[in-house]
Design an enzyme around this catalytic site. Structure first.
Site: not given
Ligand code: NDP
Length: 253
Positions: A150, A20, A163
């Protein structure tokens, strides 16, 4: 903001959102806050900025916001989180499994550690959090789980095999768990996103982005806000909507 009308029936409901701190998860937090839900927000590294946003949402909408730095791929950390929530008498009505990471590269070059990291973060996490919310949801005979998946989980993507496999697992998990939980009044759905304009895609160059946009009938990427609005609509829809993996990709796949 062009969002679904504020839903007063959501007063008192508590939504847990993983990932988030930015991107899609941050926008999901905003829309549920706007609709009177208390929030439990998780990220791993960006606790300070997520807390700052949580404080603003709490002040603006008069809701309770709890923020945690938790690695969602770590079963013990998730258990510890839910112990803490229980100690504070917080139970979760809506779980949004959004945290995820990508890995671009040839499968033949991938190490065991890289593979495990993707599967544990994108798929195992969904198991850990879902398992943890279920006792209180089943007791209440009510609850919602929404997984952010996705299009690659269905179609597969070259250079993103791990992925794609992780998101394919999320899709199957969603369908199977929905069957297990429908008798308990709990719905489980997934949103399979196409190209959404967030930091996850920041590695793409402008020419690479332009080529992708030409392939998307809508002619542009989706926004995190559009995904969040759709997730909210699912959360307030009939519980009879369950076991669905709904594609949200501008007609791309
Ligand atoms: P971002 O990279 O912008 O954000 C990812 C978020 O996940 C961050 O808040 C990060 O927090 C958190 N996160 C990552 N790893 C961990 C972990 N091990 N534990 C806790 N938190 C974690 O990604 P998006 O908003 O683009 O993606 C969100 C979801 O949407 C994902 O599941 C992605 O696969 C899916 N998605 C996105 C697409 C896109 O084009 N953007 C397309 C299809 C699906 P922190 O940095 O603090 O670790």
């Amino acid at each position: 903001m062009n969002t679904p009308a504020a839903d007063q029936s959501n007063t008192q409901k508590t939504v847990l959102i993983t990932g988030a701190s930015r991107g899609i998860g941050k926008c999901i937090a905003e829309i549920f806050a706007k609709n009177n839900c208390n929030l439990v927000l998780l990220c791993r590294n960006s606790l300070n900025s997520m807390r700052e946003n949580g404080r603003k949402l709490s002040e603006e909408y008069g809701i309770n916001v709890s923020c945690y730095a938790v690695d969602v791929s770590n079963s013990e950390e998730i258990s510890g989180l839910f112990q803490d929530l229980s100690n504070h008498q917080i139970s979760i009505d809506i779980l949004i499994n959004n945290a995820g990471i990508s890995h671009v590269g040839l499968l033949q070059d991938m190490t065991d550690a890289e593979w495990d990291r993707i599967i544990q973060t994108n798929l195992n996490s969904v198991f850990y959090t879902s398992r943890a919310v279920l006792p209180s949801m089943i007791a209440a005979k009510s609850g919602r789980i929404i997984n952010i998946s996705s299009v690659w989980g269905d179609t597969g993507a070259s250079m993103e095999v791990a992925y794609s496999a992780s998101k394919g697992g999320v899709n199957a998990f969603t369908k199977a768990l929905a069957k297990e939980l429908a008798p308990s009044g709990i719905s489980v759905n997934a949103v399979a996103c196409g190209f959404i304009d967030t930091e996850m895609n920041a590695h793409l160059s402008k020419p690479e982005r332009d080529i992708l946009f030409e392939e998307i009938p809508a002619g542009r990427p989706g926004t995190a806000k559009e995904v969040a609005e759709f997730v909210y609509e699912i959360a307030v829809s009939s519980k009879y909507l369950t076991g669905q993996v709904i594609t949200f990709d501008g007609g791309w796949t």
